[in-house]
Design a protein around this motif. Structure first.
Motif, PDB file in Angstrom:
ATOM      1  N   TYR A  32       5.006   7.330  -5.626  1.00 56.70           N
ATOM      2  CA  TYR A  32       4.683   6.802  -7.158  1.00 56.70           C
ATOM      3  C   TYR A  32       6.505   6.812  -7.315  1.00 56.70           C
ATOM      4  CZ  TYR A  32       4.790   7.555 -12.212  1.00 56.70           C
ATOM      5  OH  TYR A  32       5.323   6.985 -13.693  1.00 56.70           O
ATOM      6  N   GLU A  79       1.313  -1.784  -0.132  1.00 51.61           N
ATOM      7  CA  GLU A  79      -0.011  -0.142  -0.125  1.00 51.61           C
ATOM      8  C   GLU A  79       0.475   1.537   0.192  1.00 51.61           C
ATOM      9  OE1 GLU A  79       0.521  -0.580   4.462  1.00 51.61           O
ATOM     10  OE2 GLU A  79      -0.123  -2.145   2.669  1.00 51.61           O
ATOM     11  N   ASP A 103      -0.174   1.690 -11.599  1.00 50.12           N
ATOM     12  CA  ASP A 103      -1.583   2.755 -10.931  1.00 50.12           C
ATOM     13  C   ASP A 103      -1.628   3.744 -10.719  1.00 50.12           C
ATOM     14  OD1 ASP A 103      -0.824  -0.480  -9.473  1.00 50.12           O
ATOM     15  OD2 ASP A 103       0.794   0.285  -7.897  1.00 50.12           O
ATOM     16  N   ASP A 156     -10.010   8.774  -9.471  1.00 51.04           N
ATOM     17  CA  ASP A 156     -10.259   7.868  -8.967  1.00 51.04           C
ATOM     18  C   ASP A 156     -10.548   9.671  -7.818  1.00 51.04           C
ATOM     19  OD1 ASP A 156     -10.995   7.037  -6.010  1.00 51.04           O
ATOM     20  OD2 ASP A 156      -9.611   6.133  -6.016  1.00 51.04           O
ATOM     21  N   ALA A 175      -5.877   5.164 -11.629  1.00 49.02           N
ATOM     22  CA  ALA A 175      -6.887   5.688 -10.358  1.00 49.02           C
ATOM     23  C   ALA A 175      -6.430   7.133 -10.933  1.00 49.02           C
ATOM     24  CB  ALA A 175      -5.591   6.445  -9.403  1.00 49.02           C
ATOM     25  N   LEU A 204      -3.165  13.118  -5.703  1.00 39.02           N
ATOM     26  CA  LEU A 204      -1.774  13.011  -6.437  1.00 39.02           C
ATOM     27  C   LEU A 204      -1.075  14.119  -5.836  1.00 39.02           C
ATOM     28  CD1 LEU A 204      -2.624  11.587  -9.863  1.00 39.02           C
ATOM     29  CD2 LEU A 204      -1.221  10.285  -7.896  1.00 39.02           C
ATOM     30  N   ARG A 254      -9.596  10.220   2.042  1.00 34.05           N
ATOM     31  CA  ARG A 254      -8.801   9.760   1.222  1.00 34.05           C
ATOM     32  C   ARG A 254      -7.212   9.366   1.209  1.00 34.05           C
ATOM     33  NH1 ARG A 254      -9.173  16.088  -1.211  1.00 34.05           N
ATOM     34  NH2 ARG A 254      -9.456  14.919  -3.006  1.00 34.05           N
ATOM     35  N   THR A 255      -7.219   8.548  -0.416  1.00 40.39           N
ATOM     36  CA  THR A 255      -5.419   8.239  -0.586  1.00 40.39           C
ATOM     37  C   THR A 255      -4.761   8.799  -0.723  1.00 40.39           C
ATOM     38  OG1 THR A 255      -7.033   5.637  -0.903  1.00 40.39           O
ATOM     39  CG2 THR A 255      -4.521   6.391  -1.584  1.00 40.39           C
ATOM     40  N   GLN A 310     -10.814   9.798  -4.327  1.00 42.38           N
ATOM     41  CA  GLN A 310     -10.987   9.796  -3.616  1.00 42.38           C
ATOM     42  C   GLN A 310      -8.876   9.276  -2.811  1.00 42.38           C
ATOM     43  OE1 GLN A 310     -13.624  10.812  -2.019  1.00 42.38           O
ATOM     44  NE2 GLN A 310     -12.635   9.319  -0.354  1.00 42.38           N
ATOM     45  N   THR A 311      -8.337   9.614  -4.271  1.00 41.37           N
ATOM     46  CA  THR A 311      -7.560   9.498  -4.544  1.00 41.37           C
ATOM     47  C   THR A 311      -6.324  10.970  -4.448  1.00 41.37           C
ATOM     48  OG1 THR A 311      -6.681   7.004  -5.270  1.00 41.37           O
ATOM     49  CG2 THR A 311      -4.812   8.789  -5.919  1.00 41.37           C
ATOM     50  N   ARG A 320       3.351   2.649  -5.593  1.00 40.27           N
ATOM     51  CA  ARG A 320       2.793   2.979  -6.620  1.00 40.27           C
ATOM     52  C   ARG A 320       3.401   2.945  -8.109  1.00 40.27           C
ATOM     53  NH1 ARG A 320      -0.896   2.359  -3.586  1.00 40.27           N
ATOM     54  NH2 ARG A 320      -2.798   3.405  -2.948  1.00 40.27           N
ATOM     55  N   VAL A 332      -0.964  10.197  -2.463  1.00 41.57           N
ATOM     56  CA  VAL A 332       0.027   9.597  -3.080  1.00 41.57           C
ATOM     57  C   VAL A 332       1.247  10.680  -3.426  1.00 41.57           C
ATOM     58  CG1 VAL A 332       0.779   8.576  -5.477  1.00 41.57           C
ATOM     59  CG2 VAL A 332      -1.197   7.923  -3.898  1.00 41.57           C
TER      60      VAL A 332
END
Length: 295
Positions: free
Chosen positions: A273, A163, A170, A177, A174, A182, A243-244, A179-180, A166, A246
């Motif tokens: 990433y 997890e 990936d 998405d 996303a 960056l 929220r995720t 909820q992601t 990325r 990255v």
């Protein structure tokens, strides 16, 4: 020597490290690499081994992020190797079960946070970063040495945490998405597409910009106060647990600096990433946009 080192916070001061330097289970790691960006050519990456040997914190071992802790067959430098290669290299340096690791580098701190992130990705949690790195250590008046220690190997039994990682695929999957989040950690001109740093200009669609260098005191190289960082992260919605997050940069190094700072304020689940803009901008099929942040 003391028997054990108390589990440290995610960053420690030179004073803390000096106090615990003789602890039997402490492993101090210099994770330096050097990146030189000439005005008329490609960036040049070199190992920090040659600068480590004449001047390092007493007892520190050297982790070569360009060779031992990278995938030798990957097209991008610093690509995370398979778990088995990492485990073997870490164990050979004395990093493993029963150890507490303090990692630093010789300049801006992001090589140190890269190794901090990589250890956590491979399932090792007893790792901290020396705030301000070698410059802060020297500024505090502590000695350096040219004596290269002989590591005592350890068994490394961590379990990889996918997890926290990325890939390019990936990230592409996303893009829609909501909820992601960056987070591009590069400087504003690069993020906005105003300079030719990479094969193509711009940033990944939907990315916000949070330049990593703004998180440190420009005079000391140490992190700004935690509460200041918390307010900045809250303002852009990065502390929303639903929220995720990255982070990415040019090659997957500086992105770990923001991941580390977010961990300091409670978000220890940030993904990085690996590769970042190098593979993304190098693929003409992948989208890039220019201009201001969407936040």
């Amino acid at each position: 020597m003391t028997a054990t080192t108390p589990h440290p916070p995610l960053t420690v001061s030179p004073e803390w490290l000096h106090q615990h330097l003789d602890d039997a289970d402490l492993v101090v790691v210099d994770a330096t690499a050097h990146l030189r960006v000439p005005t008329d050519g490609p960036a040049v990456l070199t190992s920090g081994a040659e600068t480590y040997r004449p001047e390092h914190i007493p007892g520190a071992v050297f982790a070569d992020l360009l060779v031992d802790f990278a995938d030798p067959d990957a097209p991008q430098p610093f690509t995370a190797p398979d778990h088995e290669r990492f485990v073997a290299a870490a164990g050979a340096l004395g990093i493993g079960d029963g150890a507490t690791v303090v990692v630093y580098d010789q300049h801006d701190g992001f090589w140190a946070t890269r190794f901090w992130w990589h250890l956590r990705y491979e399932g090792f949690e007893h790792v901290t970063v020396l705030d301000g790195g070698l410059p802060a250590w020297k500024a505090a008046g502590y000695e350096v040495t040219d004596v290269v220690p002989e590591p005592t190997p350890r068994t490394f039994t961590g379990t990889r945490r996918p997890e926290l990682f990325r890939s390019t695929r990936d990230i592409a999957d996303a893009l829609d998405d909501e909820q992601t989040v960056l987070v591009n950690v590069l400087d504003e001109p690069t993020y906005r597409g105003e300079v030719d740093t990479y094969p193509r200009r711009g940033h990944i669609p939907g990315s916000i910009n949070l330049p990593v260098f703004t998180l440190r005191d420009p005079e000391t190289g140490t992190l700004r106060p935690t509460e200041e960082l918390r307010r900045e992260f809250e303002a852009v919605g990065l502390l929303d647990d639903d929220r995720t997050v990255v982070t990415y940069c040019g090659g997957g190094i500086a992105a770990t600096g923001v991941a580390h700072a977010l961990a300091l304020v409670g978000r220890d689940d940030i993904a990085v990433y690996d590769g970042s803009m190098n593979p993304w901008a190098g693929d003409p099929e992948l989208p890039l946009v220019t201009g201001d942040s969407p936040r």
